[in-house]
Design a protein around this motif. Structure first.
Motif, mmCIF file in Angstrom:
data_model
loop_
_atom_site.group_PDB
_atom_site.id
_atom_site.type_symbol
_atom_site.label_atom_id
_atom_site.label_comp_id
_atom_site.label_asym_id
_atom_site.label_seq_id
_atom_site.Cartn_x
_atom_site.Cartn_y
_atom_site.Cartn_z
ATOM 1 N N ALA A 98 40.692 121.670 51.706
ATOM 2 C CA ALA A 98 39.416 121.184 52.237
ATOM 3 C C ALA A 98 39.396 119.665 52.175
ATOM 4 C CB ALA A 98 38.241 121.758 51.446
ATOM 5 N N ILE A 99 38.665 119.061 53.110
ATOM 6 C CA ILE A 99 38.442 117.615 53.075
ATOM 7 C C ILE A 99 36.942 117.365 53.200
ATOM 8 C CG2 ILE A 99 40.701 116.897 53.941
ATOM 9 C CD1 ILE A 99 39.564 116.760 56.718
ATOM 10 N N TYR A 100 36.487 116.265 52.618
ATOM 11 C CA TYR A 100 35.069 115.927 52.599
ATOM 12 C C TYR A 100 34.847 114.600 53.315
ATOM 13 C CZ TYR A 100 34.706 119.558 49.027
ATOM 14 O OH TYR A 100 34.754 120.752 48.348
ATOM 15 N N ILE A 125 22.567 114.161 47.563
ATOM 16 C CA ILE A 125 23.558 113.510 48.420
ATOM 17 C C ILE A 125 24.277 114.589 49.213
ATOM 18 C CG2 ILE A 125 25.656 112.106 48.468
ATOM 19 C CD1 ILE A 125 24.753 110.882 45.816
ATOM 20 N N LYS A 126 24.245 114.457 50.527
ATOM 21 C CA LYS A 126 24.873 115.447 51.391
ATOM 22 C C LYS A 126 26.278 115.002 51.802
ATOM 23 C CE LYS A 126 21.100 118.023 51.721
ATOM 24 N NZ LYS A 126 21.036 119.409 51.188
ATOM 25 N N LYS A 127 27.180 115.943 51.859
ATOM 26 C CA LYS A 127 28.514 115.722 52.399
ATOM 27 C C LYS A 127 28.869 116.874 53.327
ATOM 28 C CE LYS A 127 30.809 112.971 48.806
ATOM 29 N NZ LYS A 127 31.994 112.910 47.895
ATOM 30 N N ILE A 128 29.824 116.606 54.215
ATOM 31 C CA ILE A 128 30.344 117.653 55.079
ATOM 32 C C ILE A 128 31.709 118.080 54.538
ATOM 33 C CG2 ILE A 128 31.031 118.303 57.412
ATOM 34 C CD1 ILE A 128 28.035 117.748 57.078
ATOM 35 N N LYS A 129 31.843 119.372 54.320
ATOM 36 C CA LYS A 129 33.111 119.918 53.848
ATOM 37 C C LYS A 129 33.801 120.646 54.997
ATOM 38 C CE LYS A 129 35.033 123.482 50.795
ATOM 39 N NZ LYS A 129 34.693 124.616 49.897
ATOM 40 N N VAL A 177 33.542 124.572 58.675
ATOM 41 C CA VAL A 177 32.727 123.428 58.270
ATOM 42 C C VAL A 177 31.437 123.910 57.635
ATOM 43 C CG1 VAL A 177 31.650 123.269 60.563
ATOM 44 C CG2 VAL A 177 31.656 121.259 59.054
ATOM 45 N N GLN A 178 30.952 123.161 56.634
ATOM 46 C CA GLN A 178 29.657 123.448 56.028
ATOM 47 C C GLN A 178 29.111 122.192 55.362
ATOM 48 O OE1 GLN A 178 29.794 125.860 52.317
ATOM 49 N NE2 GLN A 178 32.018 125.937 52.645
ATOM 50 N N GLU A 179 27.798 122.103 55.260
ATOM 51 C CA GLU A 179 27.166 120.985 54.565
ATOM 52 C C GLU A 179 27.014 121.355 53.103
ATOM 53 O OE1 GLU A 179 23.758 118.133 56.015
ATOM 54 O OE2 GLU A 179 22.832 119.822 54.944
ATOM 55 N N VAL A 180 27.372 120.432 52.215
ATOM 56 C CA VAL A 180 27.295 120.704 50.787
ATOM 57 C C VAL A 180 26.576 119.555 50.096
ATOM 58 C CG1 VAL A 180 29.395 122.099 50.765
ATOM 59 C CG2 VAL A 180 29.542 119.635 50.355
ATOM 60 N N GLU A 181 26.064 119.819 48.907
ATOM 61 C CA GLU A 181 25.443 118.778 48.102
ATOM 62 C C GLU A 181 26.450 118.243 47.095
ATOM 63 O OE1 GLU A 181 21.786 119.905 46.310
ATOM 64 O OE2 GLU A 181 20.808 120.423 48.205
ATOM 65 N N PHE A 230 35.315 116.699 63.206
ATOM 66 C CA PHE A 230 36.527 117.393 63.631
ATOM 67 C C PHE A 230 36.183 118.590 64.508
ATOM 68 C CE2 PHE A 230 37.839 115.409 59.624
ATOM 69 C CZ PHE A 230 39.088 114.902 59.949
ATOM 70 N N ASP A 231 37.114 118.978 65.337
ATOM 71 C CA ASP A 231 37.032 120.237 66.064
ATOM 72 C C ASP A 231 37.425 121.337 65.085
ATOM 73 O OD1 ASP A 231 37.517 122.487 67.729
ATOM 74 O OD2 ASP A 231 37.843 121.166 69.442
ATOM 75 N N THR A 232 36.574 122.345 64.929
ATOM 76 C CA THR A 232 36.792 123.354 63.887
ATOM 77 C C THR A 232 37.297 124.700 64.413
ATOM 78 O OG1 THR A 232 34.458 124.027 64.011
ATOM 79 C CG2 THR A 232 35.037 122.320 62.403
ATOM 80 N N ASN A 233 37.810 124.734 65.652
ATOM 81 C CA ASN A 233 38.262 126.032 66.180
ATOM 82 C C ASN A 233 39.668 126.399 65.720
ATOM 83 O OD1 ASN A 233 39.969 124.421 67.707
ATOM 84 N ND2 ASN A 233 38.897 124.743 69.644
ATOM 85 N N GLY A 234 40.302 125.510 64.951
ATOM 86 C CA GLY A 234 41.617 125.818 64.414
ATOM 87 C C GLY A 234 42.750 125.728 65.404
#
Length: 220
Positions: A88-90, A66-70, A52-56, A102-106
């Motif tokens: 990837a989903i946004y 505008i911020k989105k989470i990727k 997960v990461q925050e993107v513009e 989401f839980d990001t531990n895979g």
């Protein structure tokens, strides 16, 4: 304190109340049967979330970013979607704007439905159907490949109070809420609304696709 000051304070209070109401109503979704969620989505996949990461994503009308989470995902299977691999989903940055967490531990597998943007990216909100794969019934899992799509021309009408009335033979009445006081009831877990040979629609229960024509909601 002058009348003007009082007036300004009242106006400010009203604006704040409106803002609170806007935030409270910013993410409001109508309950949908899993089949409706499937039919209304551009993309339906089974996937693990691995990062997960925050993107513009550009700027708003005031020039603010505008911020989105990727979320980086590992796609396990695509049930519906474009002829491309989704990696990837946004989503929005918070639940107030329908952002999904989401839980990001895979380790967990999800069923994820969402929309396909013009640039080919997948976007999801709290209004989309997003469930842990292991929480789905076997009927729901099989319906993703065998049944839901065959009923996309049908309309599922949610009954919230008695009496409930259908306006067309091409409708199925969804009664989980009035009977079980929940949206994830028997019809959501074990039934699909399928078009029959006479173009009417009816609930069908069973793991296999229905025959060309069927009479009721029982297993064939």
């Amino acid at each position: 304190m002058t009348w003007t000051t009082n007036s300004c304070l009242v106006t400010l209070a009203i604006l704040l109340l409106w803002r609170v109401e806007d935030l409270a109503q910013a993410c409001s979704c109508s309950a949908a049967h899993p089949q409706q969620a499937f039919c209304n989505s551009d993309v339906v996949i089974r996937a693990k979330v691995v990062g997960v990461q925050e993107v513009e994503a550009g700027n708003d009308v005031y020039g603010n970013p505008i911020k989105k989470i990727k979320y980086d995902i590992k796609q396990m299977k695509m049930f519906k979607g474009p002829n491309q691999f989704i990696d990837a989903i946004y989503t929005g940055p918070s639940s107030a704007v329908c952002g999904v967490t989401f839980d990001t531990n895979g380790k967990k597998e999800y069923l994820i439905t969402g929309k396909l943007e013009a640039d080919g990216t997948m976007h999801v909100t709290l209004c989309d159907l997003i469930e842990l794969w292991d929480s789905l019934t076997e009927t729901q899992k099989k319906s993703l490949t065998q049944r839901y799509e065959t009923g996309c021309d049908c309309k599922i009408t949610r009954c919230t109070s008695i009496p409930c009335i259908l306006s067309s033979p091409a409708e199925c009445l969804w009664t989980d809420w009035v009977i079980e006081k929940m949206v994830n009831g028997e019809q959501a877990k074990h039934f699909a609304c399928i078009k029959r040979s006479d173009d009417s629609c009816a609930w069908y229960r069973g793991s296999a696709p229905p025959k060309k024509d069927f009479l009721d909601i029982e297993d064939p």
